[in-house]
Design an enzyme around this catalytic site. Sequence first.
Site, mmCIF file in Angstrom:
data_model
loop_
_atom_site.group_PDB
_atom_site.id
_atom_site.type_symbol
_atom_site.label_atom_id
_atom_site.label_comp_id
_atom_site.label_asym_id
_atom_site.label_seq_id
_atom_site.Cartn_x
_atom_site.Cartn_y
_atom_site.Cartn_z
ATOM 1 N N CYS A 72 8.753 21.322 42.241
ATOM 2 C CA CYS A 72 7.430 21.258 41.439
ATOM 3 C C CYS A 72 6.517 22.148 41.824
ATOM 4 O O CYS A 72 6.249 22.532 42.698
ATOM 5 C CB CYS A 72 6.996 19.924 41.984
ATOM 6 S SG CYS A 72 5.465 19.609 41.260
ATOM 7 N N CYS A 186 6.177 24.866 34.996
ATOM 8 C CA CYS A 186 6.140 23.623 35.338
ATOM 9 C C CYS A 186 7.601 23.297 35.139
ATOM 10 O O CYS A 186 8.155 23.602 34.174
ATOM 11 C CB CYS A 186 5.311 22.572 34.567
ATOM 12 S SG CYS A 186 5.662 20.942 34.673
HETATM 13 N N1 DGL Z 1 7.113 19.238 37.396
HETATM 14 C C1 DGL Z 1 5.811 19.568 38.128
HETATM 15 C C2 DGL Z 1 5.522 20.805 38.243
HETATM 16 O O1 DGL Z 1 6.404 21.736 38.262
HETATM 17 C C3 DGL Z 1 4.485 18.915 37.678
HETATM 18 C C4 DGL Z 1 4.370 17.880 36.679
HETATM 19 C C5 DGL Z 1 3.249 16.908 36.829
HETATM 20 O O2 DGL Z 1 2.106 17.158 36.621
HETATM 21 O O3 DGL Z 1 3.685 15.781 37.520
HETATM 22 O O4 DGL Z 1 4.382 21.366 38.085
#
Ligand code: DGL
Length: 256
Positions: A72, A186
């Site tokens: 993430c 993301c």
């Molecule tokens: N998948 C996450 C990232 O790579 C974040 C998504 C969210 O806002 O929860 O930033």
Amino acid sequence: MKPIGVFDSGVGGLSILKALRAALPGEDFVYLADTRHAPYGERGDDYVADRSRAIFRQLIEEHAVKSMVVACNTATAAAIHLLRRDYPGLPLVGVEPALKPAVARSRTKRIGVLATRGTLQSAKFGALHDSLKEQAEFVLQPCDGLAAAIEADDLEQVDALCAKYIRAIGEYGSAPGQVDTLVLGCTHYPFAQAQLLAHAGPGVTLIETGEPVARQTHRLLEAAGLLEAQDQGRVELLTTGSPAALQAAASRWLGL
Ligand code: DGL
């Protein structure tokens, strides 16, 4: 055999898990989707750092993971420095928007960056951006709601938000002043790849981070003597939300 821990605010980190399984087929993985506390990108650093620390404790204490991948961008930006300090001996890999590969790839040197508000506002991203902004012009686009729409599998909303954010970045093409490269900053966004390309046009290159993260994980495990050599590793899926939703996403995107 000890597994590798992988976590994200939800299903997004499955895009990283996919690359990890391809690069490390003999490893066992335990994947945690923190769906009940998503989206991370609109909650602020302290909240995301607290959640990241709680998940590390859980995966280390209850699953004896030998290594962790923070799948993430938002959690990496908010917490990786704290996690490295808390667990100095643990092989630990994070993800960040792939600005450098995008500079190498782009010809027009005008690059769109799609990410959460949390990632784009972080000091970590600011430092990365500062280090490269002489080499290309980056158009930074926070994508409020997009990870949540992907999480909810709300295709209509995913398409509407992709259209809005792609339009906001500007014009696409290979002429000077046009954007020819988009960084997916993301881990949820690779699952909206078709919609993003439909709105930006087929000539645009999308850059994601799964493969470099998998290569780095392989390197760290090898250096620590922690690589496993079984034929096919297993994946355990955990979630703080609905197990059925995570299972559905894992079978759709990873064939699990
Ligand atoms: N998948 C996450 C990232 O790579 C974040 C998504 C969210 O806002 O929860 O930033």
